[in-house]
Design a protein around this motif. Structure first.
Motif, short mmCIF file in Angstrom:
data_model
loop_
_atom_site.label_atom_id
_atom_site.label_comp_id
_atom_site.label_asym_id
_atom_site.label_seq_id
_atom_site.Cartn_x
_atom_site.Cartn_y
_atom_site.Cartn_z
N ARG A 47 0.87 -1.18 0.00
CA ARG A 47 0.00 0.00 0.00
C ARG A 47 0.91 1.23 0.00
NH1 ARG A 47 -5.45 1.81 1.19
NH2 ARG A 47 -5.36 4.06 0.88
N MET A 48 0.82 2.04 -1.07
CA MET A 48 1.67 3.23 -1.16
C MET A 48 0.92 4.32 -1.90
SD MET A 48 2.72 3.45 -4.62
CE MET A 48 4.30 4.27 -4.61
N SER A 49 1.44 5.55 -1.77
CA SER A 49 0.91 6.69 -2.50
C SER A 49 2.09 7.56 -2.91
CB SER A 49 -0.10 7.48 -1.66
OG SER A 49 0.46 7.83 -0.40
N SER A 50 1.87 8.38 -3.95
CA SER A 50 2.97 9.20 -4.44
C SER A 50 2.44 10.43 -5.16
CB SER A 50 3.87 8.39 -5.40
OG SER A 50 3.16 8.05 -6.57
N ALA A 51 3.33 11.43 -5.28
CA ALA A 51 3.02 12.65 -6.03
C ALA A 51 4.26 13.04 -6.80
CB ALA A 51 2.60 13.77 -5.08
N ARG A 52 4.06 13.49 -8.05
CA ARG A 52 5.19 13.90 -8.88
C ARG A 52 4.84 15.19 -9.63
NH1 ARG A 52 6.81 9.74 -13.31
NH2 ARG A 52 4.84 10.45 -14.20
N LEU A 53 5.64 16.21 -9.41
CA LEU A 53 5.50 17.46 -10.14
C LEU A 53 6.62 17.52 -11.18
CD1 LEU A 53 4.08 20.21 -10.48
CD2 LEU A 53 5.74 21.15 -8.85
N THR A 54 6.24 17.53 -12.45
CA THR A 54 7.20 17.54 -13.55
C THR A 54 7.27 18.93 -14.15
OG1 THR A 54 6.71 15.22 -14.03
CG2 THR A 54 7.82 16.48 -15.76
N MET A 55 8.50 19.41 -14.36
CA MET A 55 8.74 20.76 -14.85
C MET A 55 9.71 20.75 -16.03
SD MET A 55 9.24 22.37 -11.03
CE MET A 55 9.94 20.81 -10.48
N LEU A 56 9.60 21.77 -16.87
CA LEU A 56 10.57 21.97 -17.94
C LEU A 56 11.85 22.56 -17.36
CD1 LEU A 56 8.30 23.53 -20.72
CD2 LEU A 56 9.14 21.17 -20.60
N ALA A 57 12.97 22.24 -17.99
CA ALA A 57 14.25 22.83 -17.61
C ALA A 57 15.16 22.82 -18.84
CB ALA A 57 14.90 22.07 -16.47
N ARG A 58 16.08 23.75 -18.87
CA ARG A 58 17.02 23.81 -19.98
C ARG A 58 17.94 22.59 -19.95
NH1 ARG A 58 15.25 27.09 -23.93
NH2 ARG A 58 14.51 29.08 -23.08
N SER A 59 18.15 22.02 -21.13
CA SER A 59 19.00 20.84 -21.23
C SER A 59 20.41 21.13 -20.73
CB SER A 59 19.05 20.33 -22.67
OG SER A 59 17.76 19.97 -23.12
N ARG A 60 20.88 22.34 -20.94
CA ARG A 60 22.25 22.67 -20.50
C ARG A 60 22.38 22.52 -18.99
NH1 ARG A 60 25.76 27.91 -22.21
NH2 ARG A 60 25.89 26.63 -24.08
N ALA A 61 21.38 22.99 -18.24
CA ALA A 61 21.42 22.87 -16.78
C ALA A 61 21.33 21.41 -16.35
CB ALA A 61 20.29 23.68 -16.15
N ILE A 62 20.53 20.63 -17.07
CA ILE A 62 20.41 19.21 -16.73
C ILE A 62 21.72 18.49 -17.01
CG2 ILE A 62 19.22 17.06 -17.30
CD1 ILE A 62 16.74 18.72 -17.94
N ARG A 63 22.33 18.75 -18.17
CA ARG A 63 23.57 18.07 -18.53
C ARG A 63 24.68 18.36 -17.51
NH1 ARG A 63 22.22 19.64 -23.95
NH2 ARG A 63 21.64 17.81 -25.19
N ALA A 64 24.64 19.55 -16.95
CA ALA A 64 25.67 19.91 -15.97
C ALA A 64 25.60 19.03 -14.72
CB ALA A 64 25.54 21.38 -15.59
N ARG A 65 24.46 18.40 -14.46
CA ARG A 65 24.30 17.56 -13.28
C ARG A 65 24.30 16.06 -13.59
NH1 ARG A 65 22.65 19.29 -8.58
NH2 ARG A 65 23.86 17.42 -8.06
N LEU A 66 24.40 15.70 -14.87
CA LEU A 66 24.39 14.29 -15.25
C LEU A 66 25.80 13.76 -15.44
CD1 LEU A 66 21.56 14.05 -17.96
CD2 LEU A 66 21.48 13.18 -15.62
N PRO A 67 26.03 12.50 -15.13
CA PRO A 67 27.28 11.87 -15.57
C PRO A 67 27.35 11.92 -17.09
CG PRO A 67 26.09 10.47 -14.02
CD PRO A 67 25.16 11.58 -14.39
N ARG A 68 28.56 11.97 -17.63
CA ARG A 68 28.71 12.14 -19.08
C ARG A 68 28.12 10.98 -19.87
NH1 ARG A 68 34.31 11.01 -18.07
NH2 ARG A 68 34.72 13.25 -18.00
N GLU A 69 27.92 9.81 -19.21
CA GLU A 69 27.37 8.66 -19.94
C GLU A 69 25.88 8.80 -20.22
OE1 GLU A 69 30.86 7.15 -17.47
OE2 GLU A 69 29.13 8.47 -17.16
N LEU A 70 25.21 9.71 -19.53
CA LEU A 70 23.77 9.87 -19.69
C LEU A 70 23.44 11.19 -20.37
CD1 LEU A 70 22.54 8.62 -16.18
CD2 LEU A 70 22.74 7.30 -18.31
N ALA A 71 22.29 11.24 -21.03
CA ALA A 71 21.85 12.45 -21.73
C ALA A 71 20.39 12.72 -21.38
CB ALA A 71 22.00 12.29 -23.24
#
Length: 306
Positions: free
Chosen positions: A71-95
């Motif tokens: 028995r579980m519950s969850s909430a997810r708020l999804t937002m747009l973000a610039r790919s450049r900012a996302i790439r800066a936080r990802l390991p280089r193996e992921l995109a």
């Protein structure tokens, strides 16, 4: 009558405290499904009868997989973000998985696990949608496939929890960035609220919103999957989770979700992604989950240029 005491258990050489008489204390991940079904909080256990458990060796010692959340519950708020900012936080193996050139998706998520193989706990996360690790630059095609098949791939930056066993299993066993903090999550058909505390007990991140109108689903009718990528001892792994939605609802381009960033690790991670417009708010007022242990995964090496 349930015990109010605690017992210490060993997980790969680390002692953690769990509720005495709880599911983990009694069953060590091998709960009697017939007994679980008698818990009034659990709608049924049919989803789990078709998922046999396997005993495996792991960084936390011998254990059974998958971990069942009855028995579980969850909430997810999804937002747009610039790919450049996302790439800066990802390991280089992921995109990042892009919805348009230069735009990716980031999410803040909250979970409440009322009945679980490792007992009650709450959890929150900051994560980003990524391209499947073995695919090339097929972002839009991948996105369409993900939406059609209800399957997404993700990389998690923050994953605080409120119990020791969840932290040790998640960090040592799965490779997730987990730590223990005060964390409250309450979700029902009317309201969704959450609060994550920082090390001083002040607010790291909070959320408050009306719960989107819920639709009931028979067990097994709406099962989604999520693949998360982590590294364990320097090697890439993938973790599969399967969610059985029993009561769920969504709101597109929500305007009334109150997300407040304070001081702490979650807020810092979310700020670093520079999210802009919220595009979707998903709430699962009732669901079930099977979380599989990570398996080694071959992730292609990408060039240093990002």
């Amino acid at each position: 009558m349930a015990s109010t005491g605690t017992v210490d258990v060993d997980l790969g050489g680390r002692l953690v405290t769990v509720p005495a008489g709880g599911l983990y204390d009694r069953y060590r991940m091998a709960a009697d499904l017939d007994e679980v079904a008698r818990d009034p909080r659990v709608s049924g256990v049919e989803f789990f009868r078709g998922l046999p458990k396997t005993r495996v060796e792991s960084p936390i010692g011998p254990t059974l997989t998958p971990n069942f959340y009855y028995r579980m519950s969850s909430a997810r708020l999804t937002m747009l973000a610039r790919s450049r900012a996302i790439r800066a936080r990802l390991p280089r193996e992921l995109a990042p998985l892009e919805v348009a050139p230069g735009l990716g998706l980031v999410s803040v998520m909250f979970f409440r696990y009322d009945v679980c193989d490792i007992d009650f706990y709450t959890e929150a996360a900051v994560g980003v949608a990524v391209q499947p690790a073995r695919h090339g630059k097929l972002g839009f095609v991948d996105l369409l496939a993900a939406l059609k098949n209800d399957h997404l791939d993700t990389y998690v930056l923050s994953l605080p929890v409120n119990t020791d066993i969840a932290q040790v299993r998640g960090h040592d066993g799965y490779g997730f960035p987990k730590w223990v903090t005060e964390l409250d999550v309450d979700i029902d058909a009317e309201r969704t609220t959450a609060r994550v505390a920082n090390d001083e007990g002040d607010a790291d991140l909070t959320l408050s919103a009306a719960t989107p109108a819920q639709t009931r689903h028979p067990s097994g009718e709406r099962v989604s999957t999520l693949t998360s990528y982590t590294t364990i001892n320097g090697a890439w792994h993938s973790t599969l989770s399967q969610t059985n939605a029993l009561s769920a609802g969504s709101a597109s381009f929500p305007r009334t979700v109150d997300l407040q960033l304070g001081r702490g690790r979650m807020s810092d991670d979310l700020r670093s992604l520079k999210p802009t417009r919220p595009v979707r708010f998903d709430v699962l007022a009732e669901g079930q989950l099977a979380l599989h242990l990570p398996v080694p995964y071959s992730v292609p090496q990408r060039g240093v240029s990002r």
